[in-house]
Design an enzyme around this catalytic site. Structure first.
Site, PDB file in Angstrom:
ATOM      1  CG  ASN A  81      50.973  47.399  48.307  1.00  0.00           C
ATOM      2  OD1 ASN A  81      52.088  47.883  48.317  1.00  0.00           O
ATOM      3  ND2 ASN A  81      50.585  46.510  49.210  1.00  0.00           N
ATOM      4  CD  GLU A 119      50.519  43.713  40.689  1.00  0.00           C
ATOM      5  OE1 GLU A 119      50.055  44.423  41.605  1.00  0.00           O
ATOM      6  OE2 GLU A 119      50.839  42.520  40.843  1.00  0.00           O
ATOM      7  CB  CYS A 144      46.532  42.870  39.096  1.00  0.00           C
ATOM      8  SG  CYS A 144      46.265  44.123  40.369  1.00  0.00           S
ATOM      9  CB  CYS A 193      47.102  45.578  43.310  1.00  0.00           C
ATOM     10  SG  CYS A 193      46.238  44.267  44.185  1.00  0.00           S
ATOM     11  CB  CYS A 225      45.491  39.566  42.711  1.00  0.00           C
ATOM     12  SG  CYS A 225      44.831  41.147  42.141  1.00  0.00           S
ATOM     13  CD  GLU A 264      47.740  47.140  52.630  1.00  0.00           C
ATOM     14  OE1 GLU A 264      47.731  47.325  53.862  1.00  0.00           O
ATOM     15  OE2 GLU A 264      48.095  46.080  52.087  1.00  0.00           O
ATOM     16  CG  ASN A 265      40.808  53.020  52.631  1.00  0.00           C
ATOM     17  OD1 ASN A 265      39.996  52.842  53.532  1.00  0.00           O
ATOM     18  ND2 ASN A 265      40.944  54.184  52.031  1.00  0.00           N
ATOM     19  CB  ALA A 266      40.904  51.924  57.637  1.00  0.00           C
TER      20      ALA A 266
HETATM   21  N1  THU Z   1      49.047  43.221  46.316  1.00  0.00           N
HETATM   22  C1  THU Z   1      49.576  43.893  45.249  1.00  0.00           C
HETATM   23  O1  THU Z   1      49.802  45.105  45.323  1.00  0.00           O
HETATM   24  N2  THU Z   1      49.875  43.185  44.148  1.00  0.00           N
HETATM   25  C2  THU Z   1      49.755  41.835  44.032  1.00  0.00           C
HETATM   26  O2  THU Z   1      50.090  41.298  42.989  1.00  0.00           O
HETATM   27  C3  THU Z   1      49.227  41.043  45.144  1.00  0.00           C
HETATM   28  C4  THU Z   1      48.739  41.815  46.302  1.00  0.00           C
HETATM   29  C5  THU Z   1      48.783  43.976  47.537  1.00  0.00           C
HETATM   30  C6  THU Z   1      47.350  44.186  47.896  1.00  0.00           C
HETATM   31  C7  THU Z   1      47.439  44.398  49.389  1.00  0.00           C
HETATM   32  O3  THU Z   1      47.764  45.744  49.646  1.00  0.00           O
HETATM   33  C8  THU Z   1      48.618  43.531  49.812  1.00  0.00           C
HETATM   34  O4  THU Z   1      49.358  43.291  48.633  1.00  0.00           O
HETATM   35  C9  THU Z   1      48.228  42.215  50.452  1.00  0.00           C
HETATM   36  O5  THU Z   1      47.339  41.527  49.653  1.00  0.00           O
END
Ligand code: THU
Length: 160
Positions: A62, A75, A115, A73, A112, A64-66
């Protein structure tokens, strides 16, 4: 009116070590990919890895971004990489793993909703099952036959 029921059966392992050998390696790759996560906002490091028919393993994490809605994600990330660089070789299995600070250590990470939809597109595209392997930090692992088990009544190309 009629009532319909959807059920599915999946395997639960106390440890990934009781999976078939290629899947043990795949889960290890997903765990390793957690180390590449960029998750300063959630502190929830997710790693994903896909095993291809020729034995190649592709990893993602994963990012992320501000601007929170822009977080990608693991996946989605690994499948974009796969689709951009390895699309000729079908995917056999996708493993997802997690390293977090506060989450329940015994619960395997579950993709999620968005995904699940993305994974379903790749399975439809290759017309072959993608086995799904979900692992917790404690090692507890769920082995699921394919994405449609966890995406019932799905929407796909057949609906367009
Ligand atoms: N996240 C994933 O990368 N995969 C998942 O299946 C669930 C959530 C990430 C998104 C975010 O960066 C962090 O987990 C918290 O939600």
């Amino acid at each position: 009116m009629k009532k319909n029921r959807i059920e599915f059966v999946y395997n639960e392992h106390e440890s990934p070590l009781t999976l078939e050998a290629p899947y043990i390696t795949l889960v290890a790759a997903a765990k390793d990919a957690c180390g590449d996560a960029y998750a300063p906002y959630s502190n929830f490091n997710v790693g994903a890895a896909v095993l291809l028919e020729d034995g190649t393993i592709v990893k993602g994490s994963n990012q992320e971004n501000a601007s929170f809605p822009l977080c990608i994600c693991a996946e989605a990330n690994v499948l974009s990489n796969y689709g951009s660089n390895f699309k000729e070789i079908p995917i056999v299995a996708l493993a997802v793993s997690v390293q977090g600070k506060e989450q329940i250590k015994d619960k395997p990470i579950s993709p999620c909703g968005a995904c699940r939809q993305i994974i379903s597109e790749y399975q439809n595209r290759q017309e072959k099952e993608i086995h799904i392997i979900l692992s917790s930090e404690s090692g507890r692992t769920f082995e699921i036959q394919n994405i449609f088990n966890i995406l019932p009544l799905s929407f796909g190309h057949q609906d367009l």
